[in-house]
Design an enzyme around this catalytic site. Structure first.
Site, PDB file in Angstrom:
ATOM      1  N   ASP A 249     -15.553   0.360   2.871  1.00 27.86           N
ATOM      2  CA  ASP A 249     -14.532  -0.511   3.204  1.00 27.86           C
ATOM      3  C   ASP A 249     -15.069  -1.903   3.455  1.00 27.86           C
ATOM      4  OD1 ASP A 249     -11.815  -1.238   3.321  1.00 27.86           O
ATOM      5  OD2 ASP A 249     -11.462  -0.123   5.158  1.00 27.86           O
TER       6      ASP A 249
ATOM      7  N   LYS B 192      -4.414   0.237   8.855  1.00 18.88           N
ATOM      8  CA  LYS B 192      -6.018  -0.110   9.872  1.00 18.88           C
ATOM      9  C   LYS B 192      -5.773  -1.061  10.818  1.00 18.88           C
ATOM     10  CE  LYS B 192      -8.066   1.145   5.304  1.00 18.88           C
ATOM     11  NZ  LYS B 192      -8.760   0.538   4.064  1.00 18.88           N
TER      12      LYS B 192
ATOM     13  N   SER C 270     -10.125 -10.932   1.014  1.00 22.32           N
ATOM     14  CA  SER C 270      -8.993 -10.268   2.148  1.00 22.32           C
ATOM     15  C   SER C 270      -8.200 -11.456   2.714  1.00 22.32           C
ATOM     16  CB  SER C 270      -9.874  -9.356   3.039  1.00 22.32           C
ATOM     17  OG  SER C 270     -10.139  -9.897   4.291  1.00 22.32           O
TER      18      SER C 270
ATOM     19  N   TRP D 120       0.916  -1.291  -0.008  1.00 23.04           N
ATOM     20  CA  TRP D 120      -0.062  -0.008   0.034  1.00 23.04           C
ATOM     21  C   TRP D 120       0.645   1.291   0.033  1.00 23.04           C
ATOM     22  CZ3 TRP D 120      -3.785   2.154  -1.860  1.00 23.04           C
ATOM     23  CH2 TRP D 120      -4.401   3.142  -1.190  1.00 23.04           C
TER      24      TRP D 120
ATOM     25  N   LYS E  16     -13.677  -3.537  10.605  1.00 23.57           N
ATOM     26  CA  LYS E  16     -14.248  -3.999   9.469  1.00 23.57           C
ATOM     27  C   LYS E  16     -13.304  -5.284   9.346  1.00 23.57           C
ATOM     28  CE  LYS E  16     -10.906  -2.773   6.601  1.00 23.57           C
ATOM     29  NZ  LYS E  16     -10.306  -3.023   5.504  1.00 23.57           N
TER      30      LYS E  16
ATOM     31  N   ASN F  84      -7.980 -11.370   5.957  1.00 22.78           N
ATOM     32  CA  ASN F  84      -8.775 -11.766   7.254  1.00 22.78           C
ATOM     33  C   ASN F  84      -9.746 -12.547   6.996  1.00 22.78           C
ATOM     34  OD1 ASN F  84      -7.534  -9.604   8.936  1.00 22.78           O
ATOM     35  ND2 ASN F  84      -8.330  -8.188   7.358  1.00 22.78           N
TER      36      ASN F  84
END
Lengths: 333, 333
Positions: A247, A108, A257, A17, A194, A259
């Site tokens: 998001d 995040k 993702s 990122w 999230k 996660n």
């Protein structure tokens, strides 16, 4: 802080990122430097860049492993390291960060040991930087799509209206539209939570419970995130903004993702340490789940979805417990 | 209305969702009748049912094409027809609906010609039924998953607290948890508008713009739905309930919905009539997009996402216009 233009930008951490944001700013012809841990890597990055055709569409990015060189007279410092490294990284760099520089955080998450937000940590660790100069950038931003030039949007939040305006202008680009916000707490809580909900959504998929059940988990989980956010001073509207709902949708509803992957694998019977060992990148939601659990020790909110995700991850609760709870819509009957 | 128990239930329309709800109520051993248009179909359904092993887990459903027989002393009447057929169907049946029966609507949509909600239409067309007796059931409810016994949740909304309690009890089952709401307007607006947003999300996918862009469209579109809902008297909280966020996620984020399919195909260059002709089932979002456009003629809200979906569908606007607008985050620059 004076309303000067931001020209020299330092990105700390050549993460995926971080590099995406670096390329975006270089296309805007800004003076971008990236701090990389290893000198060899810095040299490789610089060499690789020389081989690219200089078509005039981007300025060159300067990679360095020297903290002093990377931060010399920087107008903006962007932390692009994983959430659990933010405290240590800020400690390491604080002596080099110019007093008036705008500091932007990209990670995040919440700190596992303390439950603290990233900008709280930055404020604690770099007391010379005014809280007014600290920002956070957050939104539905999959790197690979932004690298391909596909359209995306994001939110830049800061406590100070002047800082918001100044920093928003830095990131706002064709195909990357940045919206302003003053709700730092809300943007950070949304971005962190999230990922916890995405872990839970992955568990629902791992258990093969279907889309209806997944929507139930996301809806209830997000309501718990809102409850926690409001308790911490977040604005309600942030939860249905790009940094919130936007998001949440990219992270939780799909299965892309990291996660989600962790949740799915754990629900399929693997242990958390097995799953972590098999991954090359960090799933931020894991430590943030721990952080939320600890933070809630103080807040004392009723967060059944988040607590169940925590128990399955860290206390070896059988994942099937999630199926049981969903059978009764999370109502204890 | 007296607080009597509901025992005899008539479902009007043997649609997929109507049949799913019928099976659910039969498993609760309720007296379920289903009105089917054709006598032959009714007979076929009854015959097919006789062939099922009578294992005692469900009561038998009685299918009939007689309006009088289907509705005789019904305690509850469930409309399971497409949104654009609700007015005509209620007109046709109103002489047979017992005065005190609770009337439940399942269709998610607004009337194309008037922009009206389904319960508004029912109230207009069956004046003998008190508004207090009208309900709506809505949530993230994919039929095929409920038929497989996977866990799901839904919301039962009515203006009257007594009716909510009574009707909630009828539908609430193991693996199908029903939550109460008094926000009829909000639940109906959410159920209708998420289909419009799903059309838009399909267009983003048809244009190959990626998940970031899709999240932007859903976030902004949902914000417009909220704006419209609030103007019509909906409660904010309904938008992040199961009937709001929950249903939005199942419908918009995935690519399973018929509305998503229509959006994708139209964005790929096919005309709306071609796409409609190729489908065996109705995509409710199409007519609802027209309805929202007409309704907004009165409300005069700024709904750029919804209006663009409308123009692409009905006014032959080039779908690429959506890509252009997303490049600037829907800001007119």
């Amino acid at each position: 802080m004076t309303a000067r233009a931001i020209e020299t930008i330092t990105i700390i951490g050549a993460t995926t990122w971080g590099n995406t944001i670096g390329a975006l700013l270089a296309r805007k012809k800004m003076d971008v430097r990236v701090w990389v841990k290893s000198e060899t890597r810095a040299r490789e990055f610089n060499e690789a860049q020389k081989k690219l055709p200089a078509d005039g569409t981007s300025s060159a990015i300067y990679y360095t492993s020297s903290m002093a060189a990377s931060l010399d007279s920087a107008d903006m410092v962007i932390f692009a390291v994983p959430a659990q490294s933010v405290r240590q990284t800020t400690r390491q760099f604080k002596g080099y960060i110019p007093r008036d520089a705008v500091v932007v955080n990209l990670a995040k998450g919440l700190e596992a040991s303390s439950g603290k937000r990233m900008t709280e940590i930055i404020s604690e660790e770099i007391p010379s930087t005014s809280r007014r100069n600290i920002c956070v950038l957050s939104g539905p931003n999959l790197s690979q799509e932004i690298n391909r030039g596909l359209p995306a949007t994001s939110i830049l939040a800061a406590y100070s209206g002047d800082t918001v305006k100044m920093a928003q202008k830095v990131f706002d680009s064709p195909n990357f539209t940045v919206f302003p916000s003053r709700d730092v707490v809300g943007v950070e809580i949304c971005g962190a939570l999230k990922n916890v909900i995405s872990l839970g959504a992955g568990m629902v998929d791992g258990l093969g419970l279907g889309n209806n059940a997944k929507a139930t988990l996301i809806t209830f989980g997000w309501d718990e995130a809102l409850k926690m956010g409001l308790k911490l001073g977040a604005k309600h509207s942030t939860f249905h903004s790009l940094a919130g709902l936007g998001d949440l949708i990219t992270t939780s509803a799909g299965s892309l993702s990291r996660n989600h992957y962790v949740g799915r694998e754990v629900a399929s019977g693997r242990t958390l340490s097995e799953v972590k060992a098999s991954m090359s990148n960090i799933a931020e939601g894991i430590d943030t789940t721990m952080a939320v659990h600890r933070l809630n020790h103080k807040l004392k909110l009723d967060l059944p979805v988040i607590e169940l995700v925590y128990r399955i991850l860290f206390l070896s609760f059988p994942p099937v417990e999630l199926a049981n709870r969903l059978s009764s819509g999370f109502i204890r009957k």
